[in-house]
Design a protein around this motif. Structure first.
Motif, PDB file in Angstrom:
ATOM      1  N   VAL A 139       0.060   1.085 -20.468  1.00 31.88           N
ATOM      2  CA  VAL A 139      -1.194   1.519 -19.833  1.00 31.88           C
ATOM      3  C   VAL A 139      -1.203   3.040 -19.689  1.00 31.88           C
ATOM      4  N   GLY A 140      -0.040   3.618 -19.329  1.00 32.12           N
ATOM      5  CA  GLY A 140       0.043   5.065 -19.203  1.00 32.12           C
ATOM      6  C   GLY A 140      -0.236   5.774 -20.522  1.00 32.12           C
ATOM      7  N   MET A 141       0.340   5.265 -21.607  1.00 29.65           N
ATOM      8  CA  MET A 141       0.077   5.866 -22.917  1.00 29.65           C
ATOM      9  C   MET A 141      -1.379   5.675 -23.315  1.00 29.65           C
ATOM     10  N   MET A 142      -1.927   4.489 -23.035  1.00 29.01           N
ATOM     11  CA  MET A 142      -3.334   4.230 -23.334  1.00 29.01           C
ATOM     12  C   MET A 142      -4.235   5.170 -22.548  1.00 29.01           C
ATOM     13  N   ALA A 143      -3.865   5.448 -21.287  1.00 32.80           N
ATOM     14  CA  ALA A 143      -4.661   6.365 -20.465  1.00 32.80           C
ATOM     15  C   ALA A 143      -4.694   7.763 -21.086  1.00 32.80           C
ATOM     16  N   ALA A 203      -8.965   5.482 -31.922  1.00 30.21           N
ATOM     17  CA  ALA A 203      -8.137   4.480 -32.605  1.00 30.21           C
ATOM     18  C   ALA A 203      -6.868   4.191 -31.814  1.00 30.21           C
ATOM     19  N   LEU A 204      -6.236   5.231 -31.276  1.00 26.28           N
ATOM     20  CA  LEU A 204      -5.017   5.023 -30.500  1.00 26.28           C
ATOM     21  C   LEU A 204      -5.321   4.319 -29.179  1.00 26.28           C
ATOM     22  N   THR A 205      -6.464   4.630 -28.591  1.00 22.29           N
ATOM     23  CA  THR A 205      -6.869   3.918 -27.377  1.00 22.29           C
ATOM     24  C   THR A 205      -7.023   2.428 -27.662  1.00 22.29           C
ATOM     25  N   GLY A 206      -7.686   2.102 -28.760  1.00 22.99           N
ATOM     26  CA  GLY A 206      -7.877   0.705 -29.116  1.00 22.99           C
ATOM     27  C   GLY A 206      -6.574   0.001 -29.445  1.00 22.99           C
ATOM     28  N   LEU A 207      -5.696   0.685 -30.180  1.00 23.05           N
ATOM     29  CA  LEU A 207      -4.404   0.094 -30.540  1.00 23.05           C
ATOM     30  C   LEU A 207      -3.579  -0.225 -29.295  1.00 23.05           C
ATOM     31  N   LEU A 208      -3.483   0.751 -28.387  1.00 17.26           N
ATOM     32  CA  LEU A 208      -2.683   0.545 -27.183  1.00 17.26           C
ATOM     33  C   LEU A 208      -3.342  -0.475 -26.256  1.00 17.26           C
ATOM     34  N   ALA A 209      -4.680  -0.516 -26.234  1.00 21.01           N
ATOM     35  CA  ALA A 209      -5.381  -1.533 -25.447  1.00 21.01           C
ATOM     36  C   ALA A 209      -5.062  -2.928 -25.978  1.00 21.01           C
TER      37      ALA A 209
END
Length: 241
Positions: free
Chosen positions: A102-106, A68-74
């Motif tokens: 991008v760093g947080m998403m990574a 979910a966090l990956t999708g939100l940050l993406a």
């Protein structure tokens, strides 16, 4: 979920709480005034950060929370930062802001991969974070005079010295992650440096002006990036095992 993933989740919760208190600084950055469903996006972002971060600390929900966090940050990268970067590609801060997200998403994506998500995502996440670290390192040189006041004046030999030194350190960590040479050690040291940033750079500013949302925002983003470095170290340790 690894210890780094749990710390990342707790930092995401802090960022989400900050977003509820200072909605204009969701994910540490401002949403353009004319963005569709502006207020809904801000509060939904804060809520998802809190829920996703909490889920990352629950064994049965860790993978879902990281996803979910990956999708939100993406979403923020693609819908908010990418258009701003394309509109102002010659302005370096546009690249820095883009790479922060991008760093947080990574970090979220690497945690998702470690919790049972797509296996190839871990490698892609490392490459993305490595490139972001090169930009973070360059930013210390481009905005040296702006960054210098964040360094405690009592640290010898000078504030500018530490701005340049930490810029070089971040770029070196990025190169280590991209090349795979001493990558895990680089991420451990990077995490320690980010912890010192939180304590020595952001802490005094918060104590001096605890009502300034920007101060809390910068601290929370630093903690999330610390969590990203920790996740990368965990991921590399698992790959070496």
């Amino acid at each position: 979920m690894s210890n780094g993933g749990r710390f990342f989740g707790l930092s995401a919760i802090a960022l989400g709480v900050m977003g509820l208190l200072y909605p204009q600084l969701a994910v540490g950055q401002r949403l353009p005034a004319g963005f569709p469903l502006h207020d809904i996006v801000l509060y939904a972002t804060a809520a998802l950060l809190i829920l996703g971060g909490a889920a990352m600390n629950l064994p049965r929900a860790a993978s879902l929370g990281a996803m979910a966090l990956t999708g939100l940050l993406a979403f923020w990268v693609a819908a908010v930062n990418a258009p701003q970067l394309l509109a102002r590609p010659a302005v370096f801060v546009s690249w820095e802001s883009f790479c922060e997200l991008v760093g947080m998403m990574a970090g979220a994506a690497a945690a998702w991969a470690m919790a049972g998500g797509p296996g190839g995502l871990a490698r892609v996440s490392r490459l993305a974070f490595g490139l972001c670290l090169l930009v973070f390192g360059a930013a210390h040189f481009v905005y040296a005079k702006f960054s210098a006041p964040f360094v405690p004046a009592w640290l010898p030999p000078s504030q500018l010295f530490w701005v340049y030194a930490t810029g070089v350190a971040q770029a070196a960590a990025g190169l280590a992650l991209l090349s795979g040479v001493r990558a895990r050690l680089a991420m451990v040291l990077l995490g320690a440096m980010y912890a010192l940033f939180a304590l020595l750079a952001h802490g005094p500013h918060i104590l001096a002006d605890p009502r300034a949302g920007e101060n809390w925002s910068e601290l929370c983003v630093t903690l999330v990036l610390l969590g990203t470095a920790w996740i990368m170290a965990d991921s590399l340790g698992r790959a070496d095992a």
